[in-house]
Design a protein around this motif. Sequence first.
Motif, short mmCIF file in Angstrom:
data_model
loop_
_atom_site.label_atom_id
_atom_site.label_comp_id
_atom_site.label_asym_id
_atom_site.label_seq_id
_atom_site.Cartn_x
_atom_site.Cartn_y
_atom_site.Cartn_z
N ASN B 89 -8.09 -5.53 -1.81
CA ASN B 89 -8.04 -6.97 -1.79
C ASN B 89 -9.21 -7.60 -2.53
O ASN B 89 -9.06 -8.50 -3.34
CB ASN B 89 -8.15 -7.38 -0.32
CG ASN B 89 -7.05 -8.31 0.08
OD1 ASN B 89 -7.01 -9.40 -0.43
ND2 ASN B 89 -6.19 -7.86 0.94
N ARG B 170 -21.79 -20.80 -7.38
CA ARG B 170 -20.40 -20.43 -7.60
C ARG B 170 -20.17 -18.93 -7.47
O ARG B 170 -19.09 -18.47 -7.14
CB ARG B 170 -19.98 -20.87 -9.01
CG ARG B 170 -19.40 -22.24 -9.04
CD ARG B 170 -18.00 -22.16 -8.50
NE ARG B 170 -17.53 -23.41 -7.98
CZ ARG B 170 -16.75 -24.24 -8.65
NH1 ARG B 170 -16.39 -23.97 -9.88
NH2 ARG B 170 -16.33 -25.35 -8.08
N PHE B 443 -23.73 -20.47 0.27
CA PHE B 443 -23.78 -21.53 1.28
C PHE B 443 -24.76 -22.65 0.94
O PHE B 443 -24.61 -23.76 1.41
CB PHE B 443 -24.17 -20.95 2.64
CG PHE B 443 -23.17 -19.98 3.20
CD1 PHE B 443 -21.82 -20.11 2.89
CD2 PHE B 443 -23.56 -18.95 4.03
CE1 PHE B 443 -20.89 -19.22 3.40
CE2 PHE B 443 -22.64 -18.07 4.54
CZ PHE B 443 -21.30 -18.19 4.23
C1 HEM Z 1 -15.01 -8.86 5.25
C2 HEM Z 1 -14.80 -9.13 4.02
C3 HEM Z 1 -15.24 -10.35 3.29
C4 HEM Z 1 -16.39 -11.08 3.44
C5 HEM Z 1 -17.52 -10.85 4.41
C6 HEM Z 1 -16.32 -12.14 2.49
C7 HEM Z 1 -17.30 -13.10 2.34
C8 HEM Z 1 -17.14 -14.24 1.62
C9 HEM Z 1 -18.06 -15.31 1.59
C10 HEM Z 1 -19.37 -15.35 2.37
C11 HEM Z 1 -17.57 -16.26 0.78
C12 HEM Z 1 -18.22 -17.59 0.46
C13 HEM Z 1 -17.53 -18.60 1.31
C14 HEM Z 1 -18.04 -19.96 1.09
O1 HEM Z 1 -18.68 -20.23 0.07
O2 HEM Z 1 -17.77 -20.79 1.98
C15 HEM Z 1 -16.32 -15.81 0.29
C16 HEM Z 1 -15.49 -16.52 -0.56
C17 HEM Z 1 -14.32 -16.04 -1.05
N1 HEM Z 1 -13.75 -14.83 -0.78
FE1 HEM Z 1 -14.46 -13.44 0.48
N2 HEM Z 1 -15.17 -12.05 1.77
C18 HEM Z 1 -14.49 -10.97 2.24
C19 HEM Z 1 -13.28 -10.52 1.79
C20 HEM Z 1 -12.56 -11.12 0.79
C21 HEM Z 1 -11.39 -10.58 0.23
C22 HEM Z 1 -10.75 -9.26 0.65
C23 HEM Z 1 -10.98 -11.43 -0.72
C24 HEM Z 1 -9.78 -11.22 -1.60
C25 HEM Z 1 -8.76 -11.98 -1.64
C26 HEM Z 1 -11.87 -12.55 -0.73
C27 HEM Z 1 -11.75 -13.67 -1.53
C28 HEM Z 1 -12.60 -14.72 -1.52
C29 HEM Z 1 -12.43 -15.92 -2.29
C30 HEM Z 1 -11.30 -16.21 -3.24
C31 HEM Z 1 -13.50 -16.75 -1.99
C32 HEM Z 1 -13.78 -18.14 -2.54
C33 HEM Z 1 -14.46 -17.93 -3.84
C34 HEM Z 1 -15.29 -19.05 -4.25
O3 HEM Z 1 -15.13 -20.16 -3.74
O4 HEM Z 1 -16.15 -18.79 -5.09
N3 HEM Z 1 -12.83 -12.33 0.20
N4 HEM Z 1 -16.08 -14.56 0.80
#
Ligand code: HEM
Lengths: 281, 492
Positions: B89, B170, B443
Motif C-alpha cells: 500500500n 508537503r 504536522f
Molecule cells: C501505519 C502506517 C502509516 C503511517 C504511520 C502513516 C503516516 C502518515 C502521516 C503521519 C501522514 C501525514 C498526515 C498529515 O499530514 O496529516 C500521512 C499522510 C498520508 N499517507 Fe500515510 N501512513 C501510513 C500508511 C499509509 C499507507 C499504507 C498509505 C497508502 C495509501 C498512505 C498514504 C498517505 C497519503 C496519501 C497521505 C497524505 C499525503 C500528503 O498529504 O502529503 N499512508 N501518513
Amino acid sequence: MKVIMSLLFFDMAFWFYFATMLFYFAYWITKKELLGQASTVLAIISTFAIFMMLVFRTKESGHAPFSNLYESMTFFVWVISIAYLIMEFRYKIRVIGAFVMAIVFVAMFATSNLPYRFQDIQPLNPALQSIWFELHVFSAFIGYAGFGIAFGMAIIYLIKARFEERKASHFLIDRFPLSAILDELSYKSVAWGFIFFTLGALILGAVWANKAWGTYWSWDPKETWSLITWFVYAAYLHARVTRGWRGKKAAYVAIFGFLSTIFLYWGVSFVLPGLHAYASQ
Amino acid sequence: MTTSDKNPIHKIIGGKIWGLFGSLKFVLFILFSLAILSVIGTVIQQNQPPQFYVGEYGSKWASLIFSIGLENMYHAWWFSILLIFLVANIIVCTIDRFPPKWKATLETKIDIDAKFIKNIANNHTIVLQDEPQAVKENILNILHKKRYKIKEANTTEGISLYAWKGITGRFGSDVVHVSLLLTLVGAILGSIFGFKDFGAFYEGEVTTIPVVDFQFGADRSWHGIPLPKIERQKRASDIQLRLDKFWIDYYETGQIKQYNSILTLSDSGREVIKGKQIWVNAPLHYHGLTFYQSSYGIAYDRVKQAEFVLKDSKTHKTAVQPFQAAWNIPYDIPGTDYRIKVVSFVSDFGYDPTTKTIFPKSAEHNNPAINVEIYKNGKPVARPWLFYNYADLFAQIPDSDYELVFRGYKGIVYTGLSINRDPGTAIVWIGAALMIIGCCMAFFIFHKRIWMYVRKNRNETEVHLGGMINKNKFTFERELLEIVESIGGIKK
Ligand code: HEM
C-alpha cells in the motif's frame, strides 16, 4: 504526625480542579467574561498545585513521579492541564475548557479512589531504573494528553456539526466555535499527540526494552495495545485526507482512539497479563 | 471498440489491484484490520503450551485456535500478509502520488491574472493610491520579512507575484512512509541475521559463546524457480566469557534493587574486556554481541556443598554428627573407614527407564537428589542417589551398619545472561528517527502559497491577492489578513 506534602497538595489540587470544572461550566452557560477569567486563573492554580504534588512526590520517593498508577495518573492530569492552558492562550477558545476540565476531574477522581496499595510509594524494580524508562513514560503521557484533548474536541465537533447541518440553534451549542475550527483544533491535538506518542510509547519504549531485555519488540499486551492505538490514530490522520471520511467519521475515529488509549493505560494493567502490569505483584 | 478489446484481461485486473493498493480507503481497511486482529492477540494469551489452551477454552476451541494459528498470531501467515499489504500500500501510494505532487509543488504557475485569484477561496482585493512599482516593492518587503520566497512575472497588464514557503512540509508524509518501510526492513534483517541466546553462568567459570553462521543456498525450488534458503547454524566462537562475580542488591525493605554481574571477555585468547559490571538496563557490548543481565537462579545440576549425617541402620540414631562435603572433593567421614565424594546433582529428579538415564525434570528444586561415591579403605563400594525428600531411600551403605542421609545442600547461584546480536537495530533506530522528523515536517511545516496580481486601474493601483495552504486553514486566514493589512488594505 508527619504531614506528607504530596498528599496535601493532591487533596488541594483535587478541590481546585473541582472548582475549575464548575467555573468553566458556569462560564459556558452564562458567557460572563469575569467567570471565564476566573476559570482560567483557577485552572492555573490547580495546575500549579498538581505540579507541587509531583515535586514533593519526587522528593519523597526519590524517583521520577510516574512509576505506578497513582503517580502516572497525577502526571497525566498535569500534562493535560498544561496542554490545555497553552491551547487556551493561543486560540482564545474558552468554552472547550468545560470539556477538558471534565476529563481532568474524572481522572483526578479516579486517581483519588485507587486502592491504597496503588498509591503507595514503591521502590523501583531493576527494570524500571533507566533514563529510557523515564523518557518513555514522560513522552507517552504527553501523547495521551494530546489524544485526550482531541477526544473532547471531537465530541463537541459532532454535536456542533449536527446542529449546523440542521441549522438548529441552542444557546449552549452556539457558543462553541464553528465545527470547521473544532476539526482543525482536534487535528492539531492529534498531531502533537501522535508525535509524542510515537516517540514515547513506541520508539523510546522500544529503546528501553532493548536496553533492559535485548528485544525492542516482543508483542506483549502493552506493546501491542500501543500499536493498536497508533494504528487507530494513523487511521484518523488518513481519514482526514480521504474523501467520504473527513469530518464526522474522522471525529468518531478520534473518539475511538482515546477509548483505545484509556484501555492501553488502564485496561491492560488490570485486565491483561504482561510486563507492564502496574497492578500486578 | 470497447476497453476490454484494447486491454487484455490481466491488464484490467492488474490495474484494479493497483488501484486498490493505491486507495486510501483500503489503507483504512488495513489499519483497522491490523488493530482488531492485534486486539485478539492480546486477549488470547500467546505462545503458551497446548495444555494451557485446552484448559482455558476446552479442547474444541483449542483445536480451532491451533488450526488458525491464533496462539502465535503475530507470526501467522495471515498476519504477515496484512503487514505485506500495508507495505505494498505504501509503495503503490508513493509511486502514484509522489511524482505529481513533486511536479505540482515545484512547478507552480506564476503568470496569472485577476481571474485566477478570484477563484481561490481565500482572496482579497486591495485598492491603493501608490504607483504599482512602489506597491510591489512594499509587498516584496513584507513577504521577505515573513520568510516567503518570491517569484515575479510581468504580464502586459500588470505584475504577477507568487510567494511560497514550507514546501518541505508537503513531503513530510513521504518521509514518514519511507521511514516505516525502513523500520520494517531493519526488523526483517534482524529476524534473519540476528540471534538470541540464553545461558546460565557460574562464578569463575569460562564459557565459549556460541554465535550463528549463515549459509545461503538455493536447493529448493518452486516450479523450477530456485528459492533462496538461509541456513542458520550455531557454532562456537573465539569469544570466551568468564563470570567473575554475581550479586543482588536489596532495598532496606527487602525488595530487590538490582542484579549485577561482573564479566570478563576474551577474544582469541586475548582478554579484551576485563571486569566489566553489567546490570539490568546496562548491558555489555562487544563486536555486535550484547550481553544482558536477564535473570538468576540456583543451579539445577550442581551444588556448592552437601550436608550428610551417618545413622545407625538398626536404631536410626545418629552415629556420626552432620558433616559437609564439598562438590567433587573426597571427604573422609570422621571416625569411620568411609570416604565419600559428591559427583552429581539434579534439582528435580527424573529417570528415563528406556535409556536408563537420570535427568533434571525442571530447573525448580522440587525433588533434589544427589549422587555420591562411597569408598571403604580407598575402594569404591557404592554409588547411590540420595533424595532430600525421601531420606531413607537407598540410604544403606552395603555391608555396614550405616545409613547415609542427605540432609541439605548449599546451592550455587548462577546469573542468567541473554546474549544477542541484531544487525537490524541500527536501521530500526534510523527509521524511528526519520519517522519523528517526517511527522514534524508533516504536522508543523505548512505549505503556504500566495498569488498576487498588481495592476494599474485608472489612477489607482489594484492588488488581487489569494492564498492557499495545505492544512490549517484558519490560522492561515488570519495570517493572510495581517498581510493584507500591512500592504494597506482593510483600513476602516
Ligand atoms: C501505519 C502506517 C502509516 C503511517 C504511520 C502513516 C503516516 C502518515 C502521516 C503521519 C501522514 C501525514 C498526515 C498529515 O499530514 O496529516 C500521512 C499522510 C498520508 N499517507 Fe500515510 N501512513 C501510513 C500508511 C499509509 C499507507 C499504507 C498509505 C497508502 C495509501 C498512505 C498514504 C498517505 C497519503 C496519501 C497521505 C497524505 C499525503 C500528503 O498529504 O502529503 N499512508 N501518513
